[in-house]
Design a protein around this motif. Structure first.
Motif, PDB file in Angstrom:
ATOM      1  N   CYS A 217      89.025  62.742  56.956  1.00 58.81           N
ATOM      2  CA  CYS A 217      88.072  62.660  55.853  1.00 58.81           C
ATOM      3  C   CYS A 217      88.834  62.185  54.629  1.00 58.81           C
ATOM      4  O   CYS A 217      89.761  62.864  54.167  1.00 58.81           O
ATOM      5  CB  CYS A 217      87.426  64.020  55.579  1.00 58.81           C
TER       6      CYS A 217
ATOM      7  N   LYS B 259      88.856  60.766  50.638  1.00 55.52           N
ATOM      8  CA  LYS B 259      88.097  60.872  49.399  1.00 55.52           C
ATOM      9  C   LYS B 259      88.906  60.254  48.264  1.00 55.52           C
ATOM     10  O   LYS B 259      90.099  60.506  48.140  1.00 55.52           O
ATOM     11  CB  LYS B 259      87.792  62.337  49.081  1.00 55.52           C
TER      12      LYS B 259
ATOM     13  N   THR C  88      83.831  60.048  49.610  1.00 58.81           N
ATOM     14  CA  THR C  88      83.961  59.786  48.183  1.00 58.81           C
ATOM     15  C   THR C  88      82.612  59.998  47.502  1.00 58.81           C
ATOM     16  O   THR C  88      81.590  59.467  47.937  1.00 58.81           O
ATOM     17  CB  THR C  88      84.447  58.353  47.928  1.00 58.81           C
TER      18      THR C  88
ATOM     19  N   ASP D 240      84.361  58.667  55.131  1.00 55.50           N
ATOM     20  CA  ASP D 240      84.575  58.491  53.699  1.00 55.50           C
ATOM     21  C   ASP D 240      83.628  59.433  52.970  1.00 55.50           C
ATOM     22  O   ASP D 240      82.405  59.272  53.031  1.00 55.50           O
ATOM     23  CB  ASP D 240      84.317  57.039  53.307  1.00 55.50           C
TER      24      ASP D 240
ATOM     25  N   ARG E  75      93.137  62.943  49.948  1.00 54.86           N
ATOM     26  CA  ARG E  75      92.619  62.813  48.576  1.00 54.86           C
ATOM     27  C   ARG E  75      93.477  61.782  47.853  1.00 54.86           C
ATOM     28  O   ARG E  75      94.654  62.027  47.586  1.00 54.86           O
ATOM     29  CB  ARG E  75      92.663  64.156  47.851  1.00 54.86           C
TER      30      ARG E  75
END
Length: 209
Positions: free
Chosen positions: A165, A167, A194, A192, A104
């Motif tokens: 992953c 984001k 996001t 991705d 993140r």
């Protein structure tokens, strides 16, 4: 290009004829000029290199462009997921059961957590926990160091292959993935996640200063 300063008035006529001058200066009357910056020795290699750079053709309008070769993508068709991807084996473990590394990133911090395929978080790390304070938490160096720290602990626990992953749109997007690679983890896939808002809220009024 020019290294040696020679006052040509102090040189004799015989020395002037032996003095090697760049080709661009040959058309200038040497005896008239009081001083010239010329190379001490004429180098054929340097001349060839200069001629090559001058005559090298540049494609107009393509400076700084990166193209993706279509044939390269056709040969690497397996790099895109398909219906058989969940059953692919990596060191005897199916792709669908590989641990997931969630990243993140934000402009102020980078938070990295490692979870199993069910989503149970095993360990978490952030730039703040690594000792970075205030604005330094939002740098790519802090994100890379954080990824190296959590990746090293993950490798020591026996996990080698992970899915990633990512984001957010922070400065640690690329450097965090690089840090995971530097720690010894084998990154199988990068996703991705996001979020994109197609109907975002009205932006705040511009601050008047």
């Amino acid at each position: 290009m020019y290294k040696t300063l020679i006052n040509l008035k102090k040189l004799s006529s015989s020395t002037k004829t032996l003095c090697s001058v760049e080709s661009i200066l040959d058309s200038v009357k040497i005896g008239v000029l009081p001083a010239l910056n010329i190379t001490s020795q004429y180098s054929d290699k340097a001349s060839h290199k200069r001629d090559y750079l001058v005559n090298k053709k540049k494609e107009e309008g393509t400076d700084g462009e990166k193209h993706i070769d279509i044939d390269y993508l056709a040969n690497r068709a397996k790099m895109f997921p398909d219906k058989n991807t969940p059953s692919l084996l990596f060191d005897g473990v199916p792709f669908s059961q590989l641990p997931i590394c969630f990243i993140r990133t934000s402009p102020n911090n980078t938070i990295i957590s490692v979870a199993d395929y069910d989503g149970k978080v095993m360990r978490t790390n952030s730039c703040g926990l690594e000792g970075y304070k205030n604005a330094k938490k939002g740098t790519n160096i802090a994100a890379q160091q954080t990824a190296i720290a959590i990746g090293t602990k993950t490798v020591k626990s026996g996990i080698k292959n992970v899915r990633v992953c990512i984001k957010g749109l922070g400065p640690g997007r690329g450097s965090s993935i690089k840090g995971l690679e530097m720690s010894g983890l084998n990154i199988i896939s990068v996703t991705d996640v996001t979020g994109i808002s197609w109907n975002p809220p009205r932006p705040r009024k511009v601050r008047r200063v």
